[in-house]
Design a protein around this motif. Structure first.
Motif, PDB file in Angstrom:
ATOM      1  N   ALA A   1      37.079  34.465  41.970  1.00 28.48           N
ATOM      2  CA  ALA A   1      36.582  35.801  41.666  1.00 28.48           C
ATOM      3  C   ALA A   1      37.091  36.805  42.696  1.00 28.48           C
ATOM      4  CB  ALA A   1      35.053  35.802  41.619  1.00 28.48           C
ATOM      5  N   ASP A   2      37.081  36.447  43.970  1.00 26.71           N
ATOM      6  CA  ASP A   2      37.606  37.329  45.015  1.00 26.71           C
ATOM      7  C   ASP A   2      39.091  37.607  44.797  1.00 26.71           C
ATOM      8  OD1 ASP A   2      35.081  37.321  46.176  1.00 26.71           O
ATOM      9  OD2 ASP A   2      35.637  35.950  47.807  1.00 26.71           O
ATOM     10  N   LEU A   3      39.834  36.585  44.431  1.00 31.73           N
ATOM     11  CA  LEU A   3      41.257  36.754  44.167  1.00 31.73           C
ATOM     12  C   LEU A   3      41.484  37.692  42.984  1.00 31.73           C
ATOM     13  CD1 LEU A   3      44.239  36.022  44.614  1.00 31.73           C
ATOM     14  CD2 LEU A   3      43.873  34.062  43.089  1.00 31.73           C
ATOM     15  N   TYR A   4      40.757  37.485  41.891  1.00 25.61           N
ATOM     16  CA  TYR A   4      40.908  38.353  40.721  1.00 25.61           C
ATOM     17  C   TYR A   4      40.575  39.803  41.067  1.00 25.61           C
ATOM     18  CZ  TYR A   4      41.304  34.216  37.721  1.00 25.61           C
ATOM     19  OH  TYR A   4      41.716  33.057  37.129  1.00 25.61           O
ATOM     20  N   ARG A   5      39.512  40.009  41.857  1.00 25.60           N
ATOM     21  CA  ARG A   5      39.158  41.376  42.262  1.00 25.60           C
ATOM     22  C   ARG A   5      40.269  41.999  43.100  1.00 25.60           C
ATOM     23  NH1 ARG A   5      33.873  39.356  42.013  1.00 25.60           N
ATOM     24  NH2 ARG A   5      33.875  38.500  44.118  1.00 25.60           N
ATOM     25  N   ALA A   6      40.827  41.220  44.019  1.00 25.63           N
ATOM     26  CA  ALA A   6      41.906  41.722  44.861  1.00 25.63           C
ATOM     27  C   ALA A   6      43.131  42.085  44.022  1.00 25.63           C
ATOM     28  CB  ALA A   6      42.276  40.696  45.933  1.00 25.63           C
ATOM     29  N   VAL A   7      43.472  41.245  43.069  1.00 24.51           N
ATOM     30  CA  VAL A   7      44.613  41.523  42.197  1.00 24.51           C
ATOM     31  C   VAL A   7      44.341  42.772  41.363  1.00 24.51           C
ATOM     32  CG1 VAL A   7      45.930  40.676  40.215  1.00 24.51           C
ATOM     33  CG2 VAL A   7      45.449  39.153  42.150  1.00 24.51           C
ATOM     34  N   ALA A   8      43.131  42.893  40.850  1.00 22.11           N
ATOM     35  CA  ALA A   8      42.777  44.063  40.042  1.00 22.11           C
ATOM     36  C   ALA A   8      42.879  45.351  40.862  1.00 22.11           C
ATOM     37  CB  ALA A   8      41.366  43.910  39.487  1.00 22.11           C
ATOM     38  N   ARG A   9      42.600  45.281  42.167  1.00 15.76           N
ATOM     39  CA  ARG A   9      42.708  46.443  43.048  1.00 15.76           C
ATOM     40  C   ARG A   9      44.158  46.676  43.488  1.00 15.76           C
ATOM     41  NH1 ARG A   9      38.617  43.827  45.870  1.00 15.76           N
ATOM     42  NH2 ARG A   9      40.099  43.443  47.538  1.00 15.76           N
ATOM     43  N   GLY A  10      45.029  45.731  43.208  1.00 15.12           N
ATOM     44  CA  GLY A  10      46.425  45.851  43.626  1.00 15.12           C
ATOM     45  C   GLY A  10      46.664  45.338  45.023  1.00 15.12           C
ATOM     46  N   ALA A  11      45.697  44.653  45.592  1.00 12.75           N
ATOM     47  CA  ALA A  11      45.835  44.124  46.949  1.00 12.75           C
ATOM     48  C   ALA A  11      46.692  42.862  46.934  1.00 12.75           C
ATOM     49  CB  ALA A  11      44.473  43.820  47.545  1.00 12.75           C
ATOM     50  N   THR A  12      47.500  42.679  47.979  1.00 14.80           N
ATOM     51  CA  THR A  12      48.253  41.447  48.152  1.00 14.80           C
ATOM     52  C   THR A  12      48.160  41.049  49.607  1.00 14.80           C
ATOM     53  OG1 THR A  12      50.317  42.555  48.722  1.00 14.80           O
ATOM     54  CG2 THR A  12      49.915  42.153  46.370  1.00 14.80           C
ATOM     55  N   ASP A  13      48.651  39.871  49.914  1.00 17.07           N
ATOM     56  CA  ASP A  13      48.640  39.416  51.317  1.00 17.07           C
ATOM     57  C   ASP A  13      49.537  40.278  52.191  1.00 17.07           C
ATOM     58  OD1 ASP A  13      46.841  37.399  50.876  1.00 17.07           O
ATOM     59  OD2 ASP A  13      48.353  35.826  50.696  1.00 17.07           O
ATOM     60  N   GLU A  14      50.552  40.914  51.597  1.00 18.89           N
ATOM     61  CA  GLU A  14      51.471  41.735  52.355  1.00 18.89           C
ATOM     62  C   GLU A  14      50.910  43.119  52.651  1.00 18.89           C
ATOM     63  OE1 GLU A  14      53.099  40.493  49.234  1.00 18.89           O
ATOM     64  OE2 GLU A  14      53.398  38.627  50.306  1.00 18.89           O
TER      65      GLU A  14
END
Length: 86
Positions: free
Chosen positions: A72-85
């Protein structure tokens, strides 16, 4: 609770098994497995300690609740456009 884990020392397994802490890693050979299994068979305390520690780690790090939260945290991050970079 649980059972002592024995696994081959191959890439990626160290992520799931910490040698002599919550499982036993052995060389991926007949001799390695034979020695590892003999060690577990001969040592009740080691088997018990590895089983308890492995069970605790499985619940703490890999339970359904923990895994679902990570996804769920990963999906939220992807939805916000966040990446590890970023």
């Amino acid at each position: 609770q649980g059972a002592a884990v024995i696994a081959s020392r191959v890439p990626g397994v160290e992520h799931f098994v910490d040698d002599n802490v919550d499982g036993l890693l052995v060389d991926n050979t007949v001799d390695g497995w034979t020695r590892g299994l003999a060690r577990l068979a001969a040592d009740d305390e080691l088997r018990g300690r590895l089983a308890r520690s492995g069970y605790a780690r499985a619940i703490r790090d890999h339970s359904l609740h923990v895994t679902a939260k990570r996804w769920a945290d990963l999906y939220r991050a992807v939805a916000r456009g966040a990446t590890d970079e970023s």
